[in-house]
Scaffold this motif. Structure first.
Motif, PDB file in Angstrom:
ATOM      1  N   GLN A 216      26.391  -2.511  -3.427  1.00 16.08           N
ATOM      2  CA  GLN A 216      25.792  -2.460  -4.764  1.00 16.08           C
ATOM      3  C   GLN A 216      24.423  -1.782  -4.758  1.00 16.08           C
ATOM      4  N   LEU A 217      23.674  -1.934  -3.675  1.00 12.17           N
ATOM      5  CA  LEU A 217      22.305  -1.403  -3.632  1.00 12.17           C
ATOM      6  C   LEU A 217      22.211  -0.030  -2.985  1.00 12.17           C
ATOM      7  N   ASP A 218      23.284   0.414  -2.347  1.00  8.03           N
ATOM      8  CA  ASP A 218      23.268   1.698  -1.652  1.00  8.03           C
ATOM      9  C   ASP A 218      22.983   2.839  -2.624  1.00  8.03           C
ATOM     10  N   GLY A 219      21.964   3.612  -2.313  1.00  4.80           N
ATOM     11  CA  GLY A 219      21.668   4.808  -3.092  1.00  4.80           C
ATOM     12  C   GLY A 219      20.879   4.576  -4.371  1.00  4.80           C
ATOM     13  N   VAL A 220      20.423   3.346  -4.630  1.00  7.29           N
ATOM     14  CA  VAL A 220      19.638   3.120  -5.844  1.00  7.29           C
ATOM     15  C   VAL A 220      18.292   3.820  -5.706  1.00  7.29           C
ATOM     16  N   SER A 221      17.711   4.165  -6.828  1.00  3.05           N
ATOM     17  CA  SER A 221      16.407   4.823  -6.801  1.00  3.05           C
ATOM     18  C   SER A 221      15.456   4.072  -7.728  1.00  3.05           C
ATOM     19  N   PHE A 222      14.174   4.369  -7.586  1.00  2.14           N
ATOM     20  CA  PHE A 222      13.169   3.715  -8.411  1.00  2.14           C
ATOM     21  C   PHE A 222      12.018   4.675  -8.648  1.00  2.14           C
ATOM     22  N   GLU A 223      11.270   4.398  -9.700  1.00  2.10           N
ATOM     23  CA  GLU A 223      10.093   5.196 -10.027  1.00  2.10           C
ATOM     24  C   GLU A 223       9.007   4.836  -9.020  1.00  2.10           C
ATOM     25  N   PRO A 224       8.647   5.758  -8.129  1.00  2.00           N
ATOM     26  CA  PRO A 224       7.750   5.383  -7.039  1.00  2.00           C
ATOM     27  C   PRO A 224       6.280   5.291  -7.464  1.00  2.00           C
ATOM     28  N   ASN A 225       5.598   4.325  -6.923  1.00  2.00           N
ATOM     29  CA  ASN A 225       4.142   4.244  -6.916  1.00  2.00           C
ATOM     30  C   ASN A 225       3.803   3.412  -5.677  1.00  2.00           C
ATOM     31  N   GLY A 226       2.536   3.278  -5.363  1.00  3.88           N
ATOM     32  CA  GLY A 226       2.158   2.580  -4.148  1.00  3.88           C
ATOM     33  C   GLY A 226       2.662   1.150  -4.101  1.00  3.88           C
ATOM     34  N   ARG A 227       2.510   0.415  -5.190  1.00  6.59           N
ATOM     35  CA  ARG A 227       2.928  -0.984  -5.246  1.00  6.59           C
ATOM     36  C   ARG A 227       4.424  -1.112  -5.010  1.00  6.59           C
ATOM     37  N   ARG A 228       5.193  -0.336  -5.731  1.00 12.64           N
ATOM     38  CA  ARG A 228       6.653  -0.414  -5.591  1.00 12.64           C
ATOM     39  C   ARG A 228       7.114   0.036  -4.217  1.00 12.64           C
ATOM     40  N   ARG A 229       6.480   1.073  -3.691  1.00 20.01           N
ATOM     41  CA  ARG A 229       6.879   1.591  -2.387  1.00 20.01           C
ATOM     42  C   ARG A 229       6.662   0.556  -1.288  1.00 20.01           C
ATOM     43  N   VAL A 230       5.489  -0.085  -1.299  1.00 20.83           N
ATOM     44  CA  VAL A 230       5.199  -1.096  -0.285  1.00 20.83           C
ATOM     45  C   VAL A 230       6.134  -2.289  -0.445  1.00 20.83           C
ATOM     46  N   ALA A 231       6.266  -2.773  -1.676  1.00 16.93           N
ATOM     47  CA  ALA A 231       7.134  -3.932  -1.923  1.00 16.93           C
ATOM     48  C   ALA A 231       8.580  -3.618  -1.548  1.00 16.93           C
ATOM     49  N   MET A 232       9.074  -2.465  -1.943  1.00 16.53           N
ATOM     50  CA  MET A 232      10.452  -2.091  -1.651  1.00 16.53           C
ATOM     51  C   MET A 232      10.677  -1.995  -0.149  1.00 16.53           C
ATOM     52  N   GLY A 233       9.717  -1.409   0.566  1.00 13.29           N
ATOM     53  CA  GLY A 233       9.856  -1.293   2.012  1.00 13.29           C
ATOM     54  C   GLY A 233       9.951  -2.654   2.691  1.00 13.29           C
ATOM     55  N   LEU A 234       9.133  -3.595   2.252  1.00 19.58           N
ATOM     56  CA  LEU A 234       9.147  -4.933   2.851  1.00 19.58           C
ATOM     57  C   LEU A 234      10.398  -5.715   2.466  1.00 19.58           C
ATOM     58  N   LEU A 235      10.833  -5.610   1.223  1.00 16.55           N
ATOM     59  CA  LEU A 235      12.061  -6.292   0.807  1.00 16.55           C
ATOM     60  C   LEU A 235      13.273  -5.714   1.535  1.00 16.55           C
ATOM     61  N   HIS A 236      13.279  -4.406   1.711  1.00 16.59           N
ATOM     62  CA  HIS A 236      14.361  -3.758   2.450  1.00 16.59           C
ATOM     63  C   HIS A 236      14.348  -4.219   3.909  1.00 16.59           C
ATOM     64  N   LEU A 237      13.154  -4.360   4.488  1.00 16.53           N
ATOM     65  CA  LEU A 237      13.034  -4.877   5.858  1.00 16.53           C
ATOM     66  C   LEU A 237      13.598  -6.297   5.946  1.00 16.53           C
ATOM     67  N   SER A 238      13.298  -7.115   4.955  1.00 19.82           N
ATOM     68  CA  SER A 238      13.830  -8.480   4.939  1.00 19.82           C
ATOM     69  C   SER A 238      15.357  -8.468   4.909  1.00 19.82           C
ATOM     70  N   LEU A 239      15.922  -7.559   4.121  1.00 26.89           N
ATOM     71  CA  LEU A 239      17.386  -7.447   4.066  1.00 26.89           C
ATOM     72  C   LEU A 239      17.954  -6.921   5.389  1.00 26.89           C
ATOM     73  N   GLU A 240      17.225  -6.029   6.029  1.00 30.12           N
ATOM     74  CA  GLU A 240      17.678  -5.548   7.343  1.00 30.12           C
ATOM     75  C   GLU A 240      17.685  -6.687   8.360  1.00 30.12           C
ATOM     76  N   HIS A 241      16.664  -7.542   8.306  1.00 33.37           N
ATOM     77  CA  HIS A 241      16.649  -8.710   9.196  1.00 33.37           C
ATOM     78  C   HIS A 241      17.848  -9.609   8.918  1.00 33.37           C
ATOM     79  N   HIS A 242      18.201  -9.762   7.630  1.00 30.10           N
ATOM     80  CA  HIS A 242      19.382 -10.567   7.291  1.00 30.10           C
ATOM     81  C   HIS A 242      20.626  -9.982   7.947  1.00 30.10           C
ATOM     82  N   GLN A 243      20.792  -8.669   7.840  1.00 25.90           N
ATOM     83  CA  GLN A 243      21.963  -8.026   8.423  1.00 25.90           C
ATOM     84  C   GLN A 243      21.937  -8.121   9.950  1.00 25.90           C
ATOM     85  N   SER A 244      20.752  -8.057  10.541  1.00 22.69           N
ATOM     86  CA  SER A 244      20.629  -8.199  11.996  1.00 22.69           C
ATOM     87  C   SER A 244      20.986  -9.611  12.438  1.00 22.69           C
ATOM     88  N   ILE A 245      20.525 -10.607  11.696  1.00 22.35           N
ATOM     89  CA  ILE A 245      20.866 -11.994  12.006  1.00 22.35           C
ATOM     90  C   ILE A 245      22.377 -12.174  11.989  1.00 22.35           C
TER      91      ILE A 245
END
Length: 197
Positions: free
Chosen positions: A16-45
């Protein structure tokens, strides 16, 4: 519940989330990167658990929690100065309890769930991450070294990690401005993970 249910949830939200895009700015970019990292940890677990490497999967739960917490904090609470410092690689003294306090003053988190989660699981998360007593005792039986006790905790780690993945996804959908997708993913989570026995 079995590992296939957790795998089904992971595959569903990734699709569902593959390929989604967003209007970038610093806040969104940092938040998105960290949330994506959290999801990667979930997949690694999940992938580590599938290989019966539960000790390593336990160690990632704290990483997943902190990536989620930081992502939500940068999205909802950080000042523009905080975001600029972070992007510029400058040190921010981000203490977990302060992040939780700040986030729990925002809509959707005022119920105290993050504080309760941290209070109930922080000691265990630190033990798992830093090779504490749980990691040792789960591997030894008298004079025998074994990993079988780790298998007993597999449902717990996969459930906890899936809960955190849902929280990451909710703010992920907020960033991409997709409230209907958020509802769809929440519904699917409860169908797969929190279903009644």
């Amino acid at each position: 519940m079995n590992i296939e249910d957790f795998e089904s949830w992971s595959k569903y939200y990734q699709l569902q989330l593959d390929g989604v895009s967003f209007e970038p700015n610093g806040r969104r970019r940092v938040a998105m990167g960290l949330l994506h990292l959290s999801l990667e940890h979930h997949q690694s677990i999940l992938n580590l658990a599938k290989c019966n490497l539960f000790g390593s999967s336990f160690a990632l739960l704290r990483c997943q929690f902190e990536a989620l917490l930081r992502g939500v904090w940068f999205l909802r609470c950080a000042t523009d100065t905080d975001i600029k410092k972070f992007i510029d690689g400058k040190d921010l003294d981000l203490k977990v309890n302060v992040l939780i306090r700040d986030v729990e003053n925002t809509e959707g988190y005022k119920n105290g769930a993050l504080k309760r989660y941290k209070t109930g699981k922080w000691k265990a998360m630190n033990d798992y991450t830093h090779g504490g007593f749980f990691q040792v005792s789960a591997r030894t039986q008298g004079d025998e070294v074994t990993g079988r006790n780790l298998l007993e905790h597999s449902l717990w780690i996969l459930t906890e990690s899936s809960k955190l993945s849902l929280l990451s996804i909710l703010d992920f959908c907020f960033i991409i401005e997709q409230p209907k997708l958020s509802d769809t993913l929440s519904t699917k989570y409860f169908e797969i993970i929190e279903k009644s026995p």
